[in-house]
Design a protein around this motif. Structure first.
Motif, PDB file in Angstrom:
ATOM      1  N   UNK A  14       0.815  -1.220   0.000  1.00  0.00           N
ATOM      2  CA  UNK A  14       0.000   0.000   0.000  1.00  0.00           C
ATOM      3  C   UNK A  14       0.850   1.272   0.000  1.00  0.00           C
ATOM      4  N   UNK A  15       2.151   1.138   0.045  1.00  0.00           N
ATOM      5  CA  UNK A  15       3.025   2.306   0.121  1.00  0.00           C
ATOM      6  C   UNK A  15       2.983   3.120  -1.178  1.00  0.00           C
ATOM      7  N   UNK A  16       3.003   4.460  -1.067  1.00  0.00           N
ATOM      8  CA  UNK A  16       3.076   5.304  -2.274  1.00  0.00           C
ATOM      9  C   UNK A  16       4.454   5.253  -2.930  1.00  0.00           C
ATOM     10  N   UNK A  17       5.442   4.764  -2.189  1.00  0.00           N
ATOM     11  CA  UNK A  17       6.795   4.598  -2.746  1.00  0.00           C
ATOM     12  C   UNK A  17       6.792   3.329  -3.597  1.00  0.00           C
ATOM     13  N   UNK A  18       6.988   3.484  -4.897  1.00  0.00           N
ATOM     14  CA  UNK A  18       6.867   2.343  -5.804  1.00  0.00           C
ATOM     15  C   UNK A  18       7.904   1.257  -5.521  1.00  0.00           C
ATOM     16  N   UNK A  19       9.102   1.636  -5.069  1.00  0.00           N
ATOM     17  CA  UNK A  19      10.122   0.625  -4.772  1.00  0.00           C
ATOM     18  C   UNK A  19       9.679  -0.247  -3.595  1.00  0.00           C
ATOM     19  N   UNK A  20       9.042   0.348  -2.600  1.00  0.00           N
ATOM     20  CA  UNK A  20       8.542  -0.422  -1.455  1.00  0.00           C
ATOM     21  C   UNK A  20       7.355  -1.279  -1.871  1.00  0.00           C
ATOM     22  N   UNK A  21       6.440  -0.709  -2.641  1.00  0.00           N
ATOM     23  CA  UNK A  21       5.251  -1.450  -3.066  1.00  0.00           C
ATOM     24  C   UNK A  21       5.627  -2.664  -3.906  1.00  0.00           C
ATOM     25  N   UNK A  22       6.543  -2.477  -4.836  1.00  0.00           N
ATOM     26  CA  UNK A  22       6.932  -3.602  -5.695  1.00  0.00           C
ATOM     27  C   UNK A  22       7.694  -4.662  -4.906  1.00  0.00           C
ATOM     28  N   UNK A  23       8.488  -4.248  -3.925  1.00  0.00           N
ATOM     29  CA  UNK A  23       9.167  -5.222  -3.069  1.00  0.00           C
ATOM     30  C   UNK A  23       8.136  -6.027  -2.288  1.00  0.00           C
ATOM     31  N   UNK A  24       7.090  -5.363  -1.812  1.00  0.00           N
ATOM     32  CA  UNK A  24       6.016  -6.068  -1.125  1.00  0.00           C
ATOM     33  C   UNK A  24       5.330  -7.078  -2.022  1.00  0.00           C
ATOM     34  N   UNK A  25       5.154  -6.708  -3.286  1.00  0.00           N
ATOM     35  CA  UNK A  25       4.496  -7.631  -4.221  1.00  0.00           C
ATOM     36  C   UNK A  25       5.386  -8.846  -4.512  1.00  0.00           C
ATOM     37  N   UNK A  26       6.677  -8.643  -4.514  1.00  0.00           N
ATOM     38  CA  UNK A  26       7.596  -9.776  -4.705  1.00  0.00           C
ATOM     39  C   UNK A  26       7.474 -10.748  -3.526  1.00  0.00           C
ATOM     40  N   UNK A  27       7.406 -10.211  -2.308  1.00  0.00           N
ATOM     41  CA  UNK A  27       7.246 -11.065  -1.132  1.00  0.00           C
ATOM     42  C   UNK A  27       5.900 -11.791  -1.156  1.00  0.00           C
ATOM     43  N   UNK A  28       4.844 -11.095  -1.571  1.00  0.00           N
ATOM     44  CA  UNK A  28       3.534 -11.728  -1.678  1.00  0.00           C
ATOM     45  C   UNK A  28       3.558 -12.832  -2.725  1.00  0.00           C
TER      46      UNK A  28
END
Length: 468
Positions: free
Chosen positions: A50-64
């Motif tokens: 849910x982060x507005x920072x795209x690098x954090x959001x995409x890292x979260x999606x990789x973990x998911x």
């Protein structure tokens, strides 16, 4: 527990055993997880996505993706966090994790740094180092090595497709900031020359590395006239006139500066390496492991004993016999009657030179003939002192390092003496813009030998009774 096995399209996993494993507990400690680790992972990943920072959001999606795609549930992200933290230099040891406070303050940044470390650091490891790391994770999580390797491969493939160059650069910033908290530069993780020379610096990073540096305690423990000044003038080739009149603190700062400059590159805009960088530069030169989880002190010791191994190869038969007698006598002085032969001493030195990361103690103390004779630190000192005494070499004007037991002297004189001879064998001419190994290798040996002495003194309360 039977190790997990690969099934058709999925991996078997005993979640009860996984959740109680030592490595899972270390991750819980790192993030301050009080309740369910599964619930924490779900909430943590959701906040990242849910982060507005795209690098954090995409890292979260990789973990998911790892959680769902490998059918390992929350175990896959936890394994990835542990892999990344080890690559960052966090030992995730049973006695606690050194980054706990930082992770609690910003767990998202800590996870991004861990994932970034996998991206930048995994392929920088030699195959043997990858295997060593996987073995540690396999034991720590009670998972098969193949499972660990598959999780890492999945993450690398996912990151390659999910991240743009902009997000990769952002992850590197997380890596730099997190590694600095344990006294590591990004070079310790990537092994890339460009990161050694041009990685960004800031006052907070520099101060953190200074505080964490294991160099300062050794320099402060050195005798000024017999140890610290010779380290500068003989090993580091500083003109004596340039250190005259310096106060004690000035000599220590000068030694640290000279080490950095000897390891640096004479290129526009190049930064000076930290002491941890300096040791890893030398370790790479002598073909030792250098992954960030390995303490600087362990790498120092391995370098010293690697050099000492070369000196043993140069000994005559008479010197070899004399060395065995010297070690026997040193043990006898501690109330231990033990017959020692040269092959046992050589085995000890080779183990100590080859092994970094803490397992050498078990290897050596279980070796035939040396089982349980004495604490590891003291045994290291006895063998080191014996090699030096046996050489019988004292160079006029050489750098002398005083030892506490019996006043033995360690000679570090350029290309003379047993250590100098070994240094000569290890040294190869390099571009003038690169590290001056003719200075660095003797200097690191001096510092490592002093640390061994200090460690042996610290272990004076350790029982020296032979094992039953």
């Amino acid at each position: 527990m039977n190790p997990p096995t690969m099934a058709t399209g999925q991996l078997a996993l005993d979640f009860a055993v996984f959740g109680m494993s030592s490595m899972a507990k270390a991750v819980r400690s790192l993030y301050g997880v009080a309740g369910s680790l599964n619930d924490f992972v779900d909430q943590h990943i959701a906040s990242m996505e849910a982060s507005p920072d795209e690098s954090i959001a995409r890292t979260g999606r990789v973990l998911q993706g790892a959680k769902q795609g490998l059918l390992l549930g929350y175990a896959a992200p936890v394994v990835l966090i542990a892999v990344g933290q080890l690559l960052l230099g966090n030992p995730l040891s049973a006695v606690g994790t050194v980054l706990s406070a930082a992770a609690l303050a910003n767990p998202v940044a800590s996870t991004c740094a861990a994932v970034g470390a996998i991206w930048f650091g995994w392929k920088a490891l030699r195959e043997a180092e990858q295997q060593a790391l996987i073995a540690k994770l396999s034991e720590g999580f009670a998972l098969a090595a193949d499972v660990i390797r598959r999780v890492i491969s999945f993450a690398l493939d996912s990151l390659k497709s999910a991240l743009s160059s902009k997000e990769i650069a952002a992850l590197k910033t997380f890596v730099i900031e997190s590694a600095a908290r344990v006294g590591r530069s990004v070079y310790a993780i990537t092994g890339q020359l460009k990161d050694l020379i041009y990685s960004p610096e800031n006052p907070a990073e520099t101060e953190a590395m200074l505080v964490a540096s294991p160099l300062l305690p050794v320099l402060k423990a050195m005798d000024r006239e017999t140890e610290l000044e010779p380290l500068l003038t003989t090993s580091l080739k500083v003109d004596r006139s340039k250190i005259q009149g310096l106060v004690r603190e000035g000599l220590e700062r000068r030694a640290a500066r000279e080490l950095a400059e000897a390891a640096g590159y004479s290129l526009p805009g190049a930064r000076l390496p930290t002491y941890d960088d300096v040791v890893r530069i030398v370790a790479r030169q002598v073909k030792l492991p250098t992954r960030a989880e390995l303490p600087t002190e362990d790498l120092e010791r391995a370098i010293l004993f690697k050099v000492m191994e070369r000196s043993l190869d140069r000994m005559s038969d008479e010197q070899k016999q004399s060395l065995a007698r010297d070690v026997e006598q040193a043990l006898r002085e501690r109330g231990i009657e033990k017959k020692v032969n040269f092959s046992e001493v050589l085995k000890f030195v080779k183990f100590t030179g080859m092994d970094v990361g803490g397992t050498v103690g078990g290897l050596v103390m279980s070796a035939p003939g040396l089982t349980g004779v004495i604490g590891l630190n003291t045994l290291q000192f006895i063998v080191l002192k014996g090699i030096i005494l046996t050489s019988g070499y004292v160079a006029a004007g050489g750098a002398l390092l005083g030892f506490g037991f019996g006043g033995a002297m360690l000679t570090m004189a350029g290309a003379a003496g047993p250590i100098g001879i070994a240094v000569g064998l290890l040294y190869t001419a390099y571009s003038l813009s690169g590290p001056a190994f003719r200075k660095l290798i003797p200097a690191i040996c001096v510092i490592a030998a002093k640390r061994v002495e200090l460690s042996s003194l610290d272990c004076s309360t350790v029982s020296t009774e032979p094992a039953a």
